[in-house]
Write a protein that holds these residues in place. Structure first.
Motif, PDB file in Angstrom:
ATOM      1  N   GLN A  48       0.812  -1.207   0.000  1.00 60.00           N
ATOM      2  CA  GLN A  48       0.000   0.000   0.000  1.00 60.00           C
ATOM      3  C   GLN A  48       0.851   1.265   0.000  1.00 60.00           C
ATOM      4  N   SER A  49       1.715   1.405  -0.962  1.00 54.30           N
ATOM      5  CA  SER A  49       2.498   2.626  -1.052  1.00 54.30           C
ATOM      6  C   SER A  49       1.650   3.710  -1.692  1.00 54.30           C
ATOM      7  N   GLU A  50       2.224   4.865  -1.843  1.00 51.33           N
ATOM      8  CA  GLU A  50       1.487   5.975  -2.443  1.00 51.33           C
ATOM      9  C   GLU A  50       1.012   5.626  -3.849  1.00 51.33           C
ATOM     10  N   GLU A  51       1.732   4.789  -4.551  1.00 50.70           N
ATOM     11  CA  GLU A  51       1.361   4.410  -5.914  1.00 50.70           C
ATOM     12  C   GLU A  51       0.423   3.204  -5.944  1.00 50.70           C
ATOM     13  N   GLN A  52       0.025   2.664  -4.793  1.00 50.87           N
ATOM     14  CA  GLN A  52      -0.831   1.490  -4.697  1.00 50.87           C
ATOM     15  C   GLN A  52      -0.208   0.300  -5.431  1.00 50.87           C
ATOM     16  N   GLU A  53       1.076   0.123  -5.259  1.00 54.45           N
ATOM     17  CA  GLU A  53       1.829  -0.951  -5.870  1.00 54.45           C
ATOM     18  C   GLU A  53       1.432  -2.286  -5.239  1.00 54.45           C
ATOM     19  N   LEU A  54       1.239  -3.298  -6.056  1.00 64.92           N
ATOM     20  CA  LEU A  54       0.920  -4.623  -5.554  1.00 64.92           C
ATOM     21  C   LEU A  54       2.201  -5.410  -5.335  1.00 64.92           C
ATOM     22  N   ASP A  55       2.237  -6.172  -4.251  1.00 65.44           N
ATOM     23  CA  ASP A  55       3.401  -6.989  -3.917  1.00 65.44           C
ATOM     24  C   ASP A  55       2.903  -8.275  -3.290  1.00 65.44           C
ATOM     25  N   VAL A  56       2.991  -9.366  -4.014  1.00 65.02           N
ATOM     26  CA  VAL A  56       2.465 -10.641  -3.550  1.00 65.02           C
ATOM     27  C   VAL A  56       3.130 -11.099  -2.256  1.00 65.02           C
ATOM     28  N   PHE A  57       4.293 -10.546  -1.922  1.00 68.33           N
ATOM     29  CA  PHE A  57       4.970 -10.897  -0.684  1.00 68.33           C
ATOM     30  C   PHE A  57       4.476 -10.061   0.502  1.00 68.33           C
ATOM     31  N   GLY A  58       3.700  -9.018   0.272  1.00 68.06           N
ATOM     32  CA  GLY A  58       3.167  -8.180   1.342  1.00 68.06           C
ATOM     33  C   GLY A  58       2.052  -8.900   2.087  1.00 68.06           C
ATOM     34  N   ARG A  59       2.138  -8.921   3.396  1.00 67.09           N
ATOM     35  CA  ARG A  59       1.207  -9.682   4.234  1.00 67.09           C
ATOM     36  C   ARG A  59      -0.251  -9.315   3.985  1.00 67.09           C
ATOM     37  N   PHE A  60      -0.565  -8.044   3.833  1.00 66.68           N
ATOM     38  CA  PHE A  60      -1.945  -7.609   3.703  1.00 66.68           C
ATOM     39  C   PHE A  60      -2.307  -7.181   2.287  1.00 66.68           C
ATOM     40  N   CYS A  61      -1.445  -7.428   1.346  1.00 66.51           N
ATOM     41  CA  CYS A  61      -1.691  -7.021  -0.032  1.00 66.51           C
ATOM     42  C   CYS A  61      -2.776  -7.900  -0.652  1.00 66.51           C
ATOM     43  N   PRO A  62      -3.736  -7.308  -1.367  1.00 69.92           N
ATOM     44  CA  PRO A  62      -4.789  -8.105  -1.995  1.00 69.92           C
ATOM     45  C   PRO A  62      -4.237  -9.133  -2.984  1.00 69.92           C
ATOM     46  N   SER A  63      -3.069  -8.871  -3.549  1.00 68.03           N
ATOM     47  CA  SER A  63      -2.503  -9.843  -4.486  1.00 68.03           C
ATOM     48  C   SER A  63      -2.089 -11.127  -3.764  1.00 68.03           C
TER      49      SER A  63
END
Length: 192
Positions: A48-63
């Motif tokens: 959830q950076s300013e650019e709404q970048e997706l990161d499958v390794f991020g714990r809470f990322c929708p990806s």
């Protein structure tokens, strides 16, 4: 950004345009969507950076959730079957994907249809004929997963031998607590 292209992202203030992947921004609110900036926890920053970048390794990322749903064994086998054999009826899919129950096949088909990967077409005849097929995004994923299936088939004999060797050399009948007392894989609840 694909997993192969993943590199550690620099701190937010130093972000440059080149480090921003070409993903459309996520909506700010709604069920199953990104949190608003005020709701983002510190661990969410991978996604959830300013650019709404997706990161499958991020714990809470929708990806991450999407990846987990798609990595389900039945979903992958259904995609591979549709990719290999083309459109199929429910009963044909159930035969092609040996061992899947009607319930799991139904759930997996609905999930894949919901994510826009497969289509469900009802042909008006008596009795109605329902067929499932790949949509373009599903075809892309099926083409990516098929080599994994082939790799698994080719390498299963060697991996089975490796499993036997591992099990033999790691016999759990003797007390080996002193050998791996500090191994977090064997003691996941122990804190350092």
């Amino acid at each position: 950004m694909t997993i192969q292209e993943r590199t550690p992202t620099p701190a937010r203030p130093g972000r440059t345009q080149e480090s921003t992947p070409a993903h459309p921004p996520l909506p700010a609110h709604g069920k199953g969507q990104a949190h608003s900036k005020g709701q983002v926890g510190q661990n969410d920053e991978q996604c959830q950076s300013e650019e709404q970048e997706l990161d499958v390794f991020g714990r809470f990322c929708p990806s991450r959730g999407m990846f987990a749903e798609l990595a389900d064994k039945w979903s992958l086998l259904i995609l591979m079957s549709l990719g290999k054999l083309g459109e199929q009826r429910f009963s044909e899919l159930q035969r092609a994907v040996g061992g899947v129950s009607r319930k799991m096949l139904t759930q997996s088909l609905r999930t894949l249809e919901r994510h826009g990967l497969i289509s469900r077409t009802v042909h008006p005849q008596t009795p109605p004929r329902v067929v499932y097929g790949l949509l373009p995004r599903g075809r892309e994923l099926a083409d990516l997963v098929a080599p994994l299936g082939r790799w698994t088939e080719l390498n299963t004999p060697a991996m089975l031998v490796a499993c036997e060797e591992f099990d033999t050399s790691h016999d759990t009948s003797h007390d080996d607590a002193h050998d791996d007392a500090d191994d977090p894989a064997r003691h996941p609840h122990r804190t350092a």
